[in-house]
Design a protein around this motif. Sequence first.
Motif, PDB file in Angstrom:
ATOM      1  N   LEU A 213       0.750  -1.229  -0.095  1.00 49.53           N
ATOM      2  CA  LEU A 213       0.030   0.046   0.069  1.00 49.53           C
ATOM      3  C   LEU A 213       0.815   1.366  -0.078  1.00 49.53           C
ATOM      4  CD1 LEU A 213      -2.549  -0.781   2.648  1.00 49.53           C
ATOM      5  CD2 LEU A 213      -3.067  -0.729   0.229  1.00 49.53           C
ATOM      6  N   ARG A 214       0.509   2.079  -1.168  1.00 51.55           N
ATOM      7  CA  ARG A 214       1.245   3.363  -0.876  1.00 51.55           C
ATOM      8  C   ARG A 214       0.333   4.759  -0.909  1.00 51.55           C
ATOM      9  NH1 ARG A 214       6.415   2.807  -2.818  1.00 51.55           N
ATOM     10  NH2 ARG A 214       6.984   0.967  -3.354  1.00 51.55           N
ATOM     11  N   LEU A 215       0.698   5.604  -0.024  1.00 51.97           N
ATOM     12  CA  LEU A 215       0.150   6.827   0.300  1.00 51.97           C
ATOM     13  C   LEU A 215      -0.096   7.442  -0.927  1.00 51.97           C
ATOM     14  CD1 LEU A 215      -0.977   8.536   2.585  1.00 51.97           C
ATOM     15  CD2 LEU A 215       0.996   9.629   2.580  1.00 51.97           C
ATOM     16  N   GLY A 216       0.671   7.580  -1.913  1.00 58.62           N
ATOM     17  CA  GLY A 216       0.537   8.249  -3.174  1.00 58.62           C
ATOM     18  C   GLY A 216       0.271   9.694  -2.938  1.00 58.62           C
ATOM     19  N   ASN A 217      -0.660  10.232  -3.884  1.00 60.21           N
ATOM     20  CA  ASN A 217      -0.805  11.814  -3.798  1.00 60.21           C
ATOM     21  C   ASN A 217      -2.104  11.962  -2.732  1.00 60.21           C
ATOM     22  OD1 ASN A 217      -2.544  10.709  -5.540  1.00 60.21           O
ATOM     23  ND2 ASN A 217      -1.828  12.304  -7.203  1.00 60.21           N
ATOM     24  N   LEU A 218      -2.609  11.016  -2.081  1.00 65.37           N
ATOM     25  CA  LEU A 218      -3.786  11.478  -1.222  1.00 65.37           C
ATOM     26  C   LEU A 218      -3.522  12.660  -0.422  1.00 65.37           C
ATOM     27  CD1 LEU A 218      -6.384  10.034  -0.233  1.00 65.37           C
ATOM     28  CD2 LEU A 218      -5.161   8.921   1.771  1.00 65.37           C
ATOM     29  N   PRO A 219      -4.219  13.670  -0.451  1.00 69.10           N
ATOM     30  CA  PRO A 219      -4.025  15.091   0.431  1.00 69.10           C
ATOM     31  C   PRO A 219      -4.055  14.637   1.757  1.00 69.10           C
ATOM     32  CG  PRO A 219      -5.627  15.446  -1.300  1.00 69.10           C
ATOM     33  CD  PRO A 219      -5.418  13.658  -1.221  1.00 69.10           C
ATOM     34  N   GLN A 220      -3.408  15.594   2.565  1.00 69.25           N
ATOM     35  CA  GLN A 220      -3.018  15.432   4.020  1.00 69.25           C
ATOM     36  C   GLN A 220      -4.614  15.508   4.615  1.00 69.25           C
ATOM     37  OE1 GLN A 220      -1.014  18.397   6.690  1.00 69.25           O
ATOM     38  NE2 GLN A 220       0.375  16.451   6.727  1.00 69.25           N
ATOM     39  N   GLY A 221      -4.939  14.751   5.632  1.00 72.92           N
ATOM     40  CA  GLY A 221      -6.215  14.926   6.339  1.00 72.92           C
ATOM     41  C   GLY A 221      -7.222  14.073   5.505  1.00 72.92           C
ATOM     42  N   GLN A 222      -6.973  13.844   4.227  1.00 74.22           N
ATOM     43  CA  GLN A 222      -8.158  13.021   3.457  1.00 74.22           C
ATOM     44  C   GLN A 222      -7.899  11.329   3.623  1.00 74.22           C
ATOM     45  OE1 GLN A 222     -10.160  14.916   1.311  1.00 74.22           O
ATOM     46  NE2 GLN A 222      -9.543  16.227   2.836  1.00 74.22           N
ATOM     47  N   TYR A 223      -9.046  10.591   3.323  1.00 72.61           N
ATOM     48  CA  TYR A 223      -8.972   9.098   3.259  1.00 72.61           C
ATOM     49  C   TYR A 223      -9.543   8.713   2.087  1.00 72.61           C
ATOM     50  CZ  TYR A 223     -13.948   9.444   5.007  1.00 72.61           C
ATOM     51  OH  TYR A 223     -14.954   9.661   4.678  1.00 72.61           O
ATOM     52  N   ARG A 224      -9.212   7.549   1.783  1.00 74.60           N
ATOM     53  CA  ARG A 224      -9.994   6.762   0.768  1.00 74.60           C
ATOM     54  C   ARG A 224     -10.021   5.499   0.883  1.00 74.60           C
ATOM     55  NH1 ARG A 224      -6.834   3.067  -2.102  1.00 74.60           N
ATOM     56  NH2 ARG A 224      -4.588   3.707  -2.466  1.00 74.60           N
ATOM     57  N   LEU A 225     -11.105   4.615   0.598  1.00 74.18           N
ATOM     58  CA  LEU A 225     -11.362   3.123   0.799  1.00 74.18           C
ATOM     59  C   LEU A 225     -10.239   2.327   0.079  1.00 74.18           C
ATOM     60  CD1 LEU A 225     -15.233   2.849   0.170  1.00 74.18           C
ATOM     61  CD2 LEU A 225     -13.994   2.988   2.495  1.00 74.18           C
ATOM     62  N   LEU A 226      -9.672   1.538   0.573  1.00 72.08           N
ATOM     63  CA  LEU A 226      -8.660   0.601  -0.407  1.00 72.08           C
ATOM     64  C   LEU A 226      -9.430   0.024  -1.343  1.00 72.08           C
ATOM     65  CD1 LEU A 226      -6.682  -1.256   2.554  1.00 72.08           C
ATOM     66  CD2 LEU A 226      -6.522   1.017   1.626  1.00 72.08           C
ATOM     67  N   THR A 227      -8.790  -0.406  -2.408  1.00 73.30           N
ATOM     68  CA  THR A 227      -9.284  -1.128  -3.659  1.00 73.30           C
ATOM     69  C   THR A 227      -9.544  -2.573  -3.268  1.00 73.30           C
ATOM     70  OG1 THR A 227      -7.232  -1.439  -4.763  1.00 73.30           O
ATOM     71  CG2 THR A 227      -8.441   0.588  -5.420  1.00 73.30           C
ATOM     72  N   SER A 228     -10.340  -3.159  -4.010  1.00 72.09           N
ATOM     73  CA  SER A 228     -10.344  -4.668  -3.818  1.00 72.09           C
ATOM     74  C   SER A 228      -9.142  -5.290  -4.101  1.00 72.09           C
ATOM     75  CB  SER A 228     -11.415  -5.509  -4.380  1.00 72.09           C
ATOM     76  OG  SER A 228     -11.766  -5.130  -5.674  1.00 72.09           O
ATOM     77  N   ALA A 229      -8.329  -4.907  -5.216  1.00 71.51           N
ATOM     78  CA  ALA A 229      -6.940  -5.509  -5.598  1.00 71.51           C
ATOM     79  C   ALA A 229      -5.965  -5.238  -4.165  1.00 71.51           C
ATOM     80  CB  ALA A 229      -6.398  -5.006  -6.731  1.00 71.51           C
ATOM     81  N   GLU A 230      -6.094  -4.322  -3.843  1.00 71.53           N
ATOM     82  CA  GLU A 230      -5.142  -3.740  -2.344  1.00 71.53           C
ATOM     83  C   GLU A 230      -5.472  -4.773  -1.288  1.00 71.53           C
ATOM     84  OE1 GLU A 230      -4.107   0.805  -2.983  1.00 71.53           O
ATOM     85  OE2 GLU A 230      -6.120   0.321  -2.126  1.00 71.53           O
ATOM     86  N   ILE A 231      -6.644  -4.726  -1.103  1.00 70.26           N
ATOM     87  CA  ILE A 231      -7.429  -5.673   0.181  1.00 70.26           C
ATOM     88  C   ILE A 231      -6.742  -7.266  -0.255  1.00 70.26           C
ATOM     89  CG2 ILE A 231      -9.174  -6.620   1.475  1.00 70.26           C
ATOM     90  CD1 ILE A 231     -10.596  -3.928   0.499  1.00 70.26           C
ATOM     91  N   SER A 232      -7.058  -7.766  -1.457  1.00 70.39           N
ATOM     92  CA  SER A 232      -6.649  -9.178  -1.525  1.00 70.39           C
ATOM     93  C   SER A 232      -5.311  -9.295  -1.347  1.00 70.39           C
ATOM     94  CB  SER A 232      -7.294  -9.696  -2.756  1.00 70.39           C
ATOM     95  OG  SER A 232      -7.477  -8.725  -3.662  1.00 70.39           O
ATOM     96  N   GLU A 233      -4.344  -8.307  -1.954  1.00 72.65           N
ATOM     97  CA  GLU A 233      -3.042  -8.469  -1.672  1.00 72.65           C
ATOM     98  C   GLU A 233      -2.665  -8.381  -0.213  1.00 72.65           C
ATOM     99  OE1 GLU A 233      -0.002  -6.223  -3.995  1.00 72.65           O
ATOM    100  OE2 GLU A 233      -1.799  -5.572  -5.453  1.00 72.65           O
ATOM    101  N   LEU A 234      -3.313  -7.499   0.451  1.00 74.03           N
ATOM    102  CA  LEU A 234      -2.816  -7.460   1.969  1.00 74.03           C
ATOM    103  C   LEU A 234      -3.173  -8.894   2.874  1.00 74.03           C
ATOM    104  CD1 LEU A 234      -3.884  -4.159   2.877  1.00 74.03           C
ATOM    105  CD2 LEU A 234      -1.492  -4.998   2.881  1.00 74.03           C
ATOM    106  N   MET A 235      -4.352  -9.307   2.134  1.00 71.44           N
ATOM    107  CA  MET A 235      -4.796 -10.756   2.678  1.00 71.44           C
ATOM    108  C   MET A 235      -3.872 -11.915   2.451  1.00 71.44           C
ATOM    109  SD  MET A 235      -7.775 -10.272   4.135  1.00 71.44           S
ATOM    110  CE  MET A 235      -9.162  -9.006   4.241  1.00 71.44           C
ATOM    111  N   LEU A 236      -3.047 -11.564   1.538  1.00 72.01           N
ATOM    112  CA  LEU A 236      -2.171 -12.740   1.100  1.00 72.01           C
ATOM    113  C   LEU A 236      -0.758 -12.824   1.835  1.00 72.01           C
ATOM    114  CD1 LEU A 236      -2.445 -12.769  -2.823  1.00 72.01           C
ATOM    115  CD2 LEU A 236      -3.281 -14.426  -1.281  1.00 72.01           C
ATOM    116  N   LEU A 237      -0.584 -11.774   2.559  1.00 71.26           N
ATOM    117  CA  LEU A 237       0.689 -11.575   3.661  1.00 71.26           C
ATOM    118  C   LEU A 237       0.622 -12.507   4.409  1.00 71.26           C
ATOM    119  CD1 LEU A 237       0.912  -7.545   3.503  1.00 71.26           C
ATOM    120  CD2 LEU A 237       2.568  -9.157   2.214  1.00 71.26           C
TER     121      LEU A 237
END
Length: 237
Positions: A213-237
């Motif tokens: 997971l990378r923070l990328g250019n998400l502005p400070q103080g903002q949030y975003r939902l993880l994508t389903s691809a991000e979630i499934s990759e994390l689940m494999l860890l």
Amino acid sequence: MRLEKYIATSGIASRRAVKKSIQAGLVTVNGESVLVPGHPINVETDAVEFEGKPVEPLTEHIYLMLNKPPGYLTTRSDERGRPTVMNLVRELPESLYPVGRLDLETEGLLLFTNDGDFAYRLLHPSHEIEKTYLTWVHGAPNDAAIQRLREGITIPSGTTAPAKVKRLKASKDGASTQFEVVIHEGKKRQVRLMFKAVGHSVIRLKRIRIGNLRLGNLPQGQYRLLTSAEISELMLL
Ligand code: URA
């Protein structure tokens, strides 16, 4: 649940955009246009359409990343009433909580979920998930100091595991230096204490990556939902 919260939580649009669309008559509940953002929704039985598209019912689990600003405590509540990271995800379900923690003055990538099992596995030391930090420190640490950080160094809570430490930039006057640091442990105030141990205190600290997971250019103080691809990759860890 309030209509606007239900739609925003599904990840289809931001809460502000949802409110505007409701007021513009672009949202229907069971086929009827509803103009009131606070309209109560039965999440199990009501069929909601947003701008003609069905809103998927709430998934049981939510995963999101916040770009935490400095000055917010990573805690669910503070008895002294200081700002907490929960203030920044207020419109989301109350069951949400931060995964791990960042210090008061540390900024950057902080995960939230209401999936306790996932949080437990992600935090478990046996996974050795890498985290990348950008840090700005006082002075100009020499190569010997950097080598000590790379090999592992003694801080009050023990000896740190080997770390990847890359010098990125130094100010011309030698007053400060920027580093990228990759660690896979989560000792309290670890990065700050590592640099302190070689005589260079941290001026600013920002986490920019956890595993895939990378923070990328998400502005400070903002949030975003993880994508389903991000979630499934994390689940494999
Ligand atoms: N290391 C620190 O010193 N602080 C944090 O918040 C995270 C890692």
